[in-house]
Design an enzyme around this catalytic site. Structure first.
Site, mmCIF file in Angstrom:
data_model
loop_
_atom_site.group_PDB
_atom_site.id
_atom_site.type_symbol
_atom_site.label_atom_id
_atom_site.label_comp_id
_atom_site.label_asym_id
_atom_site.label_seq_id
_atom_site.Cartn_x
_atom_site.Cartn_y
_atom_site.Cartn_z
ATOM 1 N N GLY A 1 0.810 -1.211 0.000
ATOM 2 C CA GLY A 1 0.000 0.000 0.000
ATOM 3 C C GLY A 1 0.843 1.260 0.000
ATOM 4 O O GLY A 1 0.317 2.354 0.163
ATOM 5 N N THR A 2 2.149 1.109 -0.198
ATOM 6 C CA THR A 2 3.021 2.279 -0.264
ATOM 7 C C THR A 2 2.722 3.065 -1.530
ATOM 8 O O THR A 2 2.527 2.485 -2.596
ATOM 9 C CB THR A 2 4.494 1.848 -0.256
ATOM 10 O OG1 THR A 2 4.748 1.037 0.891
ATOM 11 C CG2 THR A 2 5.423 3.052 -0.222
ATOM 12 N N THR A 3 2.696 4.380 -1.426
ATOM 13 C CA THR A 3 2.415 5.221 -2.584
ATOM 14 C C THR A 3 3.650 6.041 -2.957
ATOM 15 O O THR A 3 4.615 6.102 -2.206
ATOM 16 C CB THR A 3 1.239 6.169 -2.313
ATOM 17 O OG1 THR A 3 1.560 7.019 -1.194
ATOM 18 C CG2 THR A 3 -0.026 5.394 -2.009
ATOM 19 N N SER B 1 -3.144 2.090 -4.683
ATOM 20 C CA SER B 1 -2.890 3.435 -4.164
ATOM 21 C C SER B 1 -3.866 3.766 -3.041
ATOM 22 O O SER B 1 -3.639 4.700 -2.271
ATOM 23 C CB SER B 1 -3.026 4.472 -5.286
ATOM 24 O OG SER B 1 -4.330 4.446 -5.827
ATOM 25 N N ASN B 2 -4.953 2.974 -2.943
ATOM 26 C CA ASN B 2 -5.958 3.226 -1.916
ATOM 27 C C ASN B 2 -6.714 1.931 -1.644
ATOM 28 O O ASN B 2 -7.361 1.396 -2.545
ATOM 29 C CB ASN B 2 -6.923 4.322 -2.380
ATOM 30 C CG ASN B 2 -7.809 4.836 -1.278
ATOM 31 O OD1 ASN B 2 -8.360 4.066 -0.500
ATOM 32 N ND2 ASN B 2 -7.965 6.146 -1.195
ATOM 33 N N TYR B 3 -6.647 1.427 -0.413
ATOM 34 C CA TYR B 3 -7.271 0.146 -0.068
ATOM 35 C C TYR B 3 -8.663 0.299 0.549
ATOM 36 O O TYR B 3 -9.211 -0.660 1.076
ATOM 37 C CB TYR B 3 -6.359 -0.652 0.868
ATOM 38 C CG TYR B 3 -5.272 -1.371 0.106
ATOM 39 C CD1 TYR B 3 -5.478 -2.654 -0.368
ATOM 40 C CD2 TYR B 3 -4.067 -0.753 -0.173
ATOM 41 C CE1 TYR B 3 -4.500 -3.314 -1.108
ATOM 42 C CE2 TYR B 3 -3.087 -1.393 -0.901
ATOM 43 C CZ TYR B 3 -3.311 -2.675 -1.364
ATOM 44 O OH TYR B 3 -2.339 -3.306 -2.105
ATOM 45 N N HIS C 1 -4.848 15.689 1.688
ATOM 46 C CA HIS C 1 -4.285 14.681 2.589
ATOM 47 C C HIS C 1 -3.389 15.371 3.621
ATOM 48 O O HIS C 1 -3.086 16.563 3.501
ATOM 49 C CB HIS C 1 -3.479 13.642 1.818
ATOM 50 C CG HIS C 1 -4.303 12.586 1.168
ATOM 51 N ND1 HIS C 1 -4.869 12.742 -0.074
ATOM 52 C CD2 HIS C 1 -4.677 11.347 1.591
ATOM 53 C CE1 HIS C 1 -5.546 11.646 -0.403
ATOM 54 N NE2 HIS C 1 -5.444 10.794 0.595
ATOM 55 N N HIS C 2 -2.932 14.595 4.557
ATOM 56 C CA HIS C 2 -2.052 15.090 5.612
ATOM 57 C C HIS C 2 -0.737 15.630 5.037
ATOM 58 O O HIS C 2 -0.321 15.266 3.938
ATOM 59 C CB HIS C 2 -1.768 13.975 6.624
ATOM 60 C CG HIS C 2 -1.165 12.746 6.005
ATOM 61 N ND1 HIS C 2 0.188 12.575 5.826
ATOM 62 C CD2 HIS C 2 -1.760 11.628 5.499
ATOM 63 C CE1 HIS C 2 0.426 11.405 5.257
ATOM 64 N NE2 HIS C 2 -0.738 10.804 5.042
ATOM 65 N N LYS D 1 2.112 13.344 3.431
ATOM 66 C CA LYS D 1 1.956 12.566 2.196
ATOM 67 C C LYS D 1 2.789 13.206 1.099
ATOM 68 O O LYS D 1 2.624 14.383 0.781
ATOM 69 C CB LYS D 1 0.488 12.486 1.786
ATOM 70 C CG LYS D 1 0.235 11.584 0.582
ATOM 71 C CD LYS D 1 -1.251 11.370 0.362
ATOM 72 C CE LYS D 1 -1.555 10.582 -0.900
ATOM 73 N NZ LYS D 1 -0.925 9.244 -0.897
ATOM 74 N N THR E 1 -4.815 8.057 -6.005
ATOM 75 C CA THR E 1 -6.255 7.806 -6.046
ATOM 76 C C THR E 1 -6.971 8.842 -6.902
ATOM 77 O O THR E 1 -7.842 8.508 -7.704
ATOM 78 C CB THR E 1 -6.838 7.814 -4.620
ATOM 79 O OG1 THR E 1 -6.201 6.788 -3.859
ATOM 80 C CG2 THR E 1 -8.336 7.577 -4.632
#
Length: 238
Positions: free
Chosen positions: A85-87, A111-113, A145-146, A149, A156
Site C-alpha cells: 500500500g506504499t504510494t 494506491s488506496n485500499y 491529505h495530511h 503525504k 487515487t
C-alpha cells in the site's frame, strides 16, 4: 464481521501508523502476525531471511517510496506473496510486475485500499458518462491529505480522473490537491454549469478503512500467482 476458519501467518513490512493498525486488526481476519520489520531490524534489508519468513503466507507492506520496490522484490524472492500500500513509487511499478512473473508469487498493489473509494470510483465513472454530452458543464478533481503525504496529486485522484477519461469524458478536468495537518484523505469530483453544481465527495475519517482493505486483499492473494491492482480485485474480496 466474517469468521475466518483458516488461520494464516503474515509479516508486516513497515511498522509506522499503518503497520501498527494492521497488527491490531489482523486477528479479526484470521491472521497471526509472525514478523514485524521496521527501521531498527531491517535498516538495510537484513530482515529478509528465510528464517524470519518461515511459515509466512503473505507480507503486507506499508513502507516508503524509496524502498517499496526493493521490499517487494526481496519478499518475492523468498516465495512470499505481498500486499503493498506504499504510494509515490509508481514509476517503478514494473519491478513489482517482474517480481511476480519471475518468482511465481501473488502481488497486490493499490494506491488506496478503501473499499468505499473503489465504489466511489464506479459512481464517478457513471457520472462522467452522463456528462459526456452536457457541454455546458466544466469539471474538477480535488483532494486533500495530511502534510506528510509525499505524492500530489494522490494516486487515487489520478485513478479517478483516469476512470472519467475511460468513460469517454474528453473535456478538460481541472486537477488540484492540498497537503495540511493530519487529514486522512478527501477526494472530490465536481461538475459546474452557469446554473447549478454537482459535487461528488468521498471522505476518509481515519486509516482503518485502508488497513481493513489491505487485510482483505492479503486473504485474497494467498496462494495466487501474478500481479494485481486492488481496483481490479476488490469486488472479489470476502
Amino acid at each position: 464481521m466474517q469468521r475466518y476458519l483458516t488461520e494464516m501467518k503474515i509479516a508486516i513490512i513497515g511498522y509506522g501508523k499503518m503497520g501498527k493498525l494492521i497488527d491490531h486488526l489482523a486477528p479479526e481476519y484470521g491472521f497471526d502476525v509472525g514478523l514485524r520489520l521496521n527501521r531498527e531490524n531491517n535498516g538495510n534489508g537484513q530482515g529478509f531471511t528465510k528464517k524470519n519468513f518461515e511459515g509466512v503466507n503473505v507480507a503486507i507492506e506499508f513502507s516508503t517510496a524509496l524502498v517499496a520496490a526493493e521490499n517487494i522484490e526481496r519478499a518475492a524472492r523468498l516465495g512470499v506473496s505481498i500486499v503493498s500500500g506504499t504510494t509515490g513509487w509508481f514509476a517503478e511499478i514494473e519491478r513489482a510486475r517482474r517480481a511476480a512473473e519471475e518468482t511465481g508469487v501473488g502481488i497486490v498493489w493499490g494506491s488506496n485500499y478503501s473499499v468505499g473509494i473503489q465504489i466511489f470510483g464506479q459512481i464517478v465513472a457513471q457520472a462522467a458518462r452522463l456528462m459526456v454530452t452536457q457541454a455546458e458543464y466544466g469539471s474538477w478533481a480535488w483532494e486533500i491529505h495530511h502534510a506528510g503525504k509525499k505524492d500530489a496529486p494522490s494516486g487515487t485522484l489520478l485513478a479517478l480522473v483516469e476512470k472519467m477519461e475511460k468513460a469517454n469524458y474528453t473535456r478538460r478536468i481541472d486537477v488540484n490537491s492540498n497537503r495540511a495537518g493530519e487529514h486522512p484523505g478527501t477526494h472530490e469530483i465536481g461538475f459546474d454549469s452557469g446554473s447549478d453544481t454537482i459535487t461528488l465527495r468521498h471522505v476518509t475519517r481515519n486509516r482503518e478503512c485502508y488497513a481493513r482493505g489491505a487485510l482483505r486483499a492479503a486473504r485474497w492473494v494467498a496462494g495466487k500467482k501474478g500481479f494485481f491492482d486492488f481496483r481490479d480485485i476488490f469486488d472479489q474480496l470476502e
